[in-house]
Scaffold this motif. Structure first.
Motif, PDB file in Angstrom:
ATOM      1  N   MET A 185      -3.459   7.355  -9.125  1.00 56.16           N
ATOM      2  CA  MET A 185      -4.610   7.882  -9.851  1.00 56.16           C
ATOM      3  C   MET A 185      -5.827   7.094  -9.397  1.00 56.16           C
ATOM      4  O   MET A 185      -5.707   6.176  -8.588  1.00 56.16           O
ATOM      5  CB  MET A 185      -4.400   7.788 -11.367  1.00 56.16           C
ATOM      6  N   ASP A 186      -6.999   7.467  -9.908  1.00 57.80           N
ATOM      7  CA  ASP A 186      -8.218   6.843  -9.401  1.00 57.80           C
ATOM      8  C   ASP A 186      -8.156   5.324  -9.431  1.00 57.80           C
ATOM      9  O   ASP A 186      -8.665   4.657  -8.537  1.00 57.80           O
ATOM     10  CB  ASP A 186      -9.429   7.310 -10.226  1.00 57.80           C
ATOM     11  N   ASN A 187      -7.541   4.768 -10.450  1.00 58.35           N
ATOM     12  CA  ASN A 187      -7.567   3.321 -10.645  1.00 58.35           C
ATOM     13  C   ASN A 187      -6.215   2.650 -10.396  1.00 58.35           C
ATOM     14  O   ASN A 187      -6.041   1.481 -10.729  1.00 58.35           O
ATOM     15  CB  ASN A 187      -8.036   2.989 -12.067  1.00 58.35           C
ATOM     16  N   LEU A 188      -5.260   3.363  -9.844  1.00 59.04           N
ATOM     17  CA  LEU A 188      -3.927   2.805  -9.622  1.00 59.04           C
ATOM     18  C   LEU A 188      -3.453   3.132  -8.211  1.00 59.04           C
ATOM     19  O   LEU A 188      -3.355   4.307  -7.841  1.00 59.04           O
ATOM     20  CB  LEU A 188      -2.925   3.356 -10.642  1.00 59.04           C
ATOM     21  N   THR A 189      -3.174   2.083  -7.431  1.00 59.81           N
ATOM     22  CA  THR A 189      -2.671   2.232  -6.062  1.00 59.81           C
ATOM     23  C   THR A 189      -1.328   1.531  -5.939  1.00 59.81           C
ATOM     24  O   THR A 189      -1.180   0.372  -6.366  1.00 59.81           O
ATOM     25  CB  THR A 189      -3.653   1.638  -5.038  1.00 59.81           C
ATOM     26  N   ALA A 190      -0.377   2.228  -5.371  1.00 65.12           N
ATOM     27  CA  ALA A 190       0.940   1.648  -5.106  1.00 65.12           C
ATOM     28  C   ALA A 190       1.090   1.409  -3.611  1.00 65.12           C
ATOM     29  O   ALA A 190       0.709   2.254  -2.803  1.00 65.12           O
ATOM     30  CB  ALA A 190       2.040   2.567  -5.609  1.00 65.12           C
ATOM     31  N   SER A 191       1.648   0.265  -3.245  1.00 68.75           N
ATOM     32  CA  SER A 191       1.972  -0.051  -1.854  1.00 68.75           C
ATOM     33  C   SER A 191       3.444  -0.429  -1.793  1.00 68.75           C
ATOM     34  O   SER A 191       3.972  -1.044  -2.730  1.00 68.75           O
ATOM     35  CB  SER A 191       1.112  -1.212  -1.332  1.00 68.75           C
ATOM     36  N   TYR A 192       4.104  -0.066  -0.700  1.00 70.26           N
ATOM     37  CA  TYR A 192       5.520  -0.358  -0.618  1.00 70.26           C
ATOM     38  C   TYR A 192       5.923  -0.642   0.827  1.00 70.26           C
ATOM     39  O   TYR A 192       5.236  -0.274   1.779  1.00 70.26           O
ATOM     40  CB  TYR A 192       6.353   0.804  -1.172  1.00 70.26           C
ATOM     41  N   GLY A 193       7.044  -1.304   0.961  1.00 67.72           N
ATOM     42  CA  GLY A 193       7.611  -1.569   2.272  1.00 67.72           C
ATOM     43  C   GLY A 193       9.107  -1.764   2.156  1.00 67.72           C
ATOM     44  O   GLY A 193       9.597  -2.345   1.177  1.00 67.72           O
ATOM     45  N   LEU A 194       9.825  -1.269   3.128  1.00 61.84           N
ATOM     46  CA  LEU A 194      11.285  -1.386   3.151  1.00 61.84           C
ATOM     47  C   LEU A 194      11.717  -1.775   4.552  1.00 61.84           C
ATOM     48  O   LEU A 194      11.260  -1.199   5.539  1.00 61.84           O
ATOM     49  CB  LEU A 194      11.936  -0.057   2.757  1.00 61.84           C
ATOM     50  N   SER A 195      12.603  -2.755   4.641  1.00 64.09           N
ATOM     51  CA  SER A 195      13.168  -3.167   5.925  1.00 64.09           C
ATOM     52  C   SER A 195      14.687  -3.165   5.822  1.00 64.09           C
ATOM     53  O   SER A 195      15.264  -3.796   4.932  1.00 64.09           O
ATOM     54  CB  SER A 195      12.686  -4.577   6.296  1.00 64.09           C
ATOM     55  N   LEU A 196      15.333  -2.421   6.717  1.00 65.90           N
ATOM     56  CA  LEU A 196      16.783  -2.430   6.868  1.00 65.90           C
ATOM     57  C   LEU A 196      17.082  -3.071   8.216  1.00 65.90           C
ATOM     58  O   LEU A 196      16.597  -2.607   9.248  1.00 65.90           O
ATOM     59  CB  LEU A 196      17.350  -1.014   6.817  1.00 65.90           C
ATOM     60  N   LEU A 197      17.877  -4.131   8.216  1.00 65.95           N
ATOM     61  CA  LEU A 197      18.064  -4.960   9.405  1.00 65.95           C
ATOM     62  C   LEU A 197      19.536  -5.104   9.746  1.00 65.95           C
ATOM     63  O   LEU A 197      20.360  -5.450   8.899  1.00 65.95           O
ATOM     64  CB  LEU A 197      17.458  -6.353   9.165  1.00 65.95           C
ATOM     65  N   ASP A 198      19.862  -4.832  11.004  1.00 60.53           N
ATOM     66  CA  ASP A 198      21.207  -5.067  11.537  1.00 60.53           C
ATOM     67  C   ASP A 198      21.075  -6.063  12.686  1.00 60.53           C
ATOM     68  O   ASP A 198      20.446  -5.762  13.706  1.00 60.53           O
ATOM     69  CB  ASP A 198      21.827  -3.756  12.005  1.00 60.53           C
ATOM     70  N   PHE A 199      21.657  -7.229  12.533  1.00 56.91           N
ATOM     71  CA  PHE A 199      21.529  -8.328  13.498  1.00 56.91           C
ATOM     72  C   PHE A 199      22.926  -8.731  13.940  1.00 56.91           C
ATOM     73  O   PHE A 199      23.816  -8.935  13.119  1.00 56.91           O
ATOM     74  CB  PHE A 199      20.819  -9.506  12.823  1.00 56.91           C
ATOM     75  N   GLU A 200      23.098  -8.879  15.260  1.00 55.37           N
ATOM     76  CA  GLU A 200      24.413  -9.298  15.764  1.00 55.37           C
ATOM     77  C   GLU A 200      24.266 -10.112  17.041  1.00 55.37           C
ATOM     78  O   GLU A 200      23.559  -9.709  17.972  1.00 55.37           O
ATOM     79  CB  GLU A 200      25.302  -8.082  16.042  1.00 55.37           C
ATOM     80  N   TYR A 201      24.934 -11.275  17.051  1.00 53.61           N
ATOM     81  CA  TYR A 201      25.117 -12.000  18.311  1.00 53.61           C
ATOM     82  C   TYR A 201      26.204 -11.253  19.093  1.00 53.61           C
ATOM     83  O   TYR A 201      27.374 -11.270  18.712  1.00 53.61           O
ATOM     84  CB  TYR A 201      25.560 -13.426  18.066  1.00 53.61           C
TER      85      TYR A 201
END
Length: 814
Positions: free
Chosen positions: A648-664
């Motif tokens: 709405m005029d006075n409400l801002t939402a921010s978001y972030g998502l990280s899905l990580l697959d790590f392998e030696y």
């Protein structure tokens, strides 16, 4: 608390469900768009991720950014605070260094490492670990560029880049004073800023900051709160419009920060062999004060630890309009020094008091020319040069009352000292060109050619404390080698006179390497609000020399000591654990950026696959050192989602998502954790002597990180407004132990912050809560030095993040 957790190499249904719910939330906003809200839109976010000023939604990269206003309102004081507001980035301090990781990739404990995550402040490369501790003040914005950034940022930014921009002088006179006081731990922060014009063509901006903090842990042995901090910063920036075509800016900054004590406590203490005493019980047997091994913000250390740091920077920037082109020159002088005293046994007994000092001086120059925007071909090209000189030393003092002197009398009133020197010079040519095939299709080619040379030397000596001079008593040297696993110049023969295979420690090395790192990026604008891109990038991080290792392997001592008989084996690798190789990467990324509902919302995706060769690794050696080496192959892949929504005029939402697959995928030369049985035979002698990490996840690689922020403003009267900012970060379980001990895996946690305030025309009052849920989070774990090699215990020390804090804030704008 730490707890074992099942290892995963694929994404679970839960993170994917979270991603889908975020998408659904975006499209649920369509109802708002149907109700005559088309006139409302999110404000543009401007970044310089490609060395040009651009709208974030038009940049074909995975970039997260936080404005200076958000940095201030959220109480972000340093990089540690910043990482709680961005997915895909991790920050931690250790007993001996500072580490930042992006997408699971970073640099371990070693003052010899330049960081895999490059940090750039106003265009100047801050590449040493200690610089990550610098406070943040009066910022314009912070950008996180995820993935290799080798073309434009170049210098070792193989995992990503932090692009920090400080606030610029203004033509209008502005002044601001803010005060924050944290109630429980007596943390007080004062910030001041004055900006304005000195003449029609010259502006200046002065920013100052002071912070004092009593500390959030209690040292029950010394009866003090720790770590106590005092930080003082000052920055003066001048801007001069010298001619119609030439703009100049000069920035001078100094940061001083001093810490007493550390946020470290013992969090695990078990005997390796069941039925034997643990470390606590051994200290009782030896009539030394025991310790508490619970995570309770109570520690025992008998030394008044200090860390005294100074960072100086002078940056000159010139922008010249050459017709329709822009020529930019940036030169920087950067130096830092620190003195530290670490109670590196982390218990109340006097065992490993470690003195450290480092002095670093860097000079850098960059020149680039950029074509105008909007042509069929847009291009940017430049050259870069940097040199630095570094000296590092540390020394463990064993005085007569030291516990080790009672068990090894020969060590009394002696020490073990290392001296390391390194110099480097590097230059690079870089460029990129974008062909705007038509209004929708854009193809970018880029490349960087880098050459870097390094020279280093290191010597480890046993010394007498009375005069600090080296002593060459072979019995003393052999004792230091046996107790601390530290090769040294005095250790030449064993107790029976047999020449030692691992003999002495006085090494030198030189490197001269080059690399060519190309880039390809294809962008397609589906329409005015949707862009898709695909990127292929490469990266390079120079190898070098390590000051922290205590052994260099089987070097040929006869070349330095021809008068002595040969040891029982020949040299295989004369610089093992001293020299490490270049790190390289090949990365691909597919992304999409969407602006939805006439600018009401944004929804961005990045899907990436990254393969690293010879990842630079430093792991605890079981004594008091870290062995450096390279992991042959590592694969990192994942998904990132981020965006904003004007609810709405006075409400801002921010978001972030990280899905990580790590392998030696190929890492057979890992250091074993305490109690682990070696399972790899690297030298082919038929004996397993290392641990195979192939197939394992690395340290600080959570499967999922999720961020959500809500910014709300509500007018109370014509002159007053209510401000509310809520931030939440969820981090899944992950490993924090440097040698991947299963006991070092921590459970998932949630960091939550809330700011409530009232704002007038030129003043504000507020309350800020950080870690609102009072999560007790371990950010790093390692083995207490000598606990395994001397006492046969698996004893962990850990860095603990700050618990819940509540601060009162006030600010006034003049």
């Amino acid at each position: 608390m730490s707890s074992p957790s099942h290892k995963q190499h694929t994404f679970s249904r839960r993170p994917l469900a979270v991603a889908l719910s975020l998408v659904a939330a975006q499209f649920s906003a369509s109802a708002l768009a149907q109700e005559g809200t088309h006139h409302r839109a999110l404000e543009e976010i401007i970044v310089t991720a490609q060395k040009r000023t651009e709208n974030l939604q038009e940049v074909p990269l995975s970039v997260a950014t936080i404005s200076g206003e958000k940095l201030e309102s959220a109480g972000i004081e340093n990089l540690s605070d910043l990482t709680a507001h961005m997915p895909s980035i991790h920050f931690t301090e250790t007993g001996l260094s500072t580490q930042v990781r992006v997408r699971g990739i970073g640099s371990d404990n070693s003052q010899g490492f330049e960081q895999s995550v490059g940090m750039y402040v106003d265009g100047i490369y801050y590449g040493r670990a200690q610089l990550f501790r610098a406070p943040m003040m009066d910022m314009e914005r912070a950008e996180l560029l995820r993935g290799p950034q080798s073309t434009l940022f170049g210098k070792n930014s193989i995992a990503g880049a932090l692009n920090l921009t400080t606030a610029r002088p203004t033509t209008n006179t502005e002044a601001r004073v803010s005060l924050s006081h944290e109630l429980e731990y007596n943390t007080t922060e004062i910030n001041g800023m004055l900006s304005g014009a000195l003449s029609d063509t010259v502006q200046a901006r002065l920013a100052v900051r002071n912070l004092t903090d009593d500390g959030y842990m209690y040292n029950s042995h010394l009866d003090t709160d720790q770590p106590a901090r005092e930080e003082t910063s000052a920055r003066l920036t001048l801007a001069w419009q010298a001619t119609d075509n030439l703009d100049l800016s000069l920035k001078a900054e100094q940061n001083q920060f001093e810490t007493t004590g550390r946020a470290i406590e013992i969090t695990q203490d078990v005997a390796v062999v069941a039925g034997n005493p643990n470390y606590y019980e051994y200290l009782q047997i030896l009539n030394r004060e025991p310790f508490d091994s619970e995570l309770d913000y109570v520690r025992q250390a008998d030394t008044e630890e200090v860390s005294d740091n100074t960072i100086n920077n002078l940056t000159l920037k010139a922008d010249y309009a050459l017709g329709d082109h822009t020529v930019t020159w940036i030169s920087g002088l950067l130096n830092f020094d620190y003195e530290e005293l670490c109670d590196c046994d982390f218990v109340a007994a006097e065992i490993v008091p470690l003195h450290l000092s480092e002095d670093y001086e860097q000079t850098s120059h960059e020149i680039r020319i950029a074509s105008p925007m909007g042509n069929t071909v847009e291009w940017l090209a430049g050259a870069f040069y940097q040199d630095y000189n570094q000296t590092f030393s540390d020394q463990i003092d064993i005085e007569a009352d030291n516990l080790l002197a009672s068990t090894n009398p020969i060590l009394a009133d002696t020490g073990i000292r290392r001296d390391f020197e390194q110099s480097s010079s590097a230059w690079a040519l870089f460029g990129r060109a974008t062909w705007n095939v038509n209004d929708a299709l854009h193809i970018t080619l880029g490349a960087r050619y880098t050459e870097e040379s390094k020279d280093a030397s290191k010597i480890i000596n046993a010394v007498t404390l009375a005069d600090g001079m080296p002593t060459y008593n072979p019995a003393l040297g052999a004792t230091y080698q046996g107790v601390f696993l530290t090769e040294n110049e005095a250790a030449v023969v064993s107790a029976d006179g047999t020449p030692l295979l691992h003999r002495g420690y006085n090494v030198k090395g030189s490197r001269d390497k080059s690399a060519f790192t190309p880039l390809l990026n294809i962008e397609y604008d589906v329409n005015a609000d949707m862009m898709v891109y695909g990127a292929f990038t490469t990266g390079f991080k120079a190898g070098g020399f390590d000051p922290r290792s205590n052994r260099i392997g089987l070097f040929d001592f006869r070349a330095r000591n021809p008068e002595l008989p040969a040891p029982p084996a020949e040299e295989a690798n004369p610089l093992l654990h001293f020299e490490f190789e270049n790190e390289t990467v090949i990365a691909s990324e597919l992304g999409m950026k969407n602006t939805l509902f006439d600018g009401l919302a944004e929804l961005n995706f990045a899907l990436y696959h990254t393969k690293y060769k010879d990842l630079q690794i430093s792991q605890f050696d079981g004594g008091v050192g870290f062995n450096v080496g390279n992991a042959e192959e590592t694969v990192v892949k994942g998904l990132e989602v981020d965006g904003r929504w004007l609810v709405m005029d006075n409400l801002t939402a921010s978001y972030g998502l990280s899905l990580l697959d790590f392998e030696y995928t190929d890492f057979k030369n890992g250091n074993c954790y305490v109690g682990q049985t070696p399972d790899a035979d690297l030298d082919g002698d038929g004996t397993d002597d290392t641990c195979n990490y192939t197939g394992k996840r690395g340290v600080y690689t959570p499967d999922m990180t999720l961020n959500l922020s809500l910014d709300y403003f509500h007018p109370l009267t014509n002159e007053l407004g209510l401000v509310a900012i809520w931030d939440w970060q969820h981090v899944s379980s992950h490993q924090t132990h440097v040698n991947l001990d299963p006991a070092g895996e921590i459970d998932a946690y949630d960091m939550m912050g809330l700011r409530l305030g009232i704002e007038g025309e030129n003043w504000s009052l507020g309350v800020l809560a950080k870690n609102l849920l009072d999560e007790h989070v371990i950010s790093y774990s390692g083995n207490a030095p000598l606990s395994d090699s001397q006492f046969g215990t698996n004893t962990h020390y850990s860095f603990i993040r700050r618990p819940r804090t509540i601060s009162l804030e006030a600010a006034y704008n003049f």
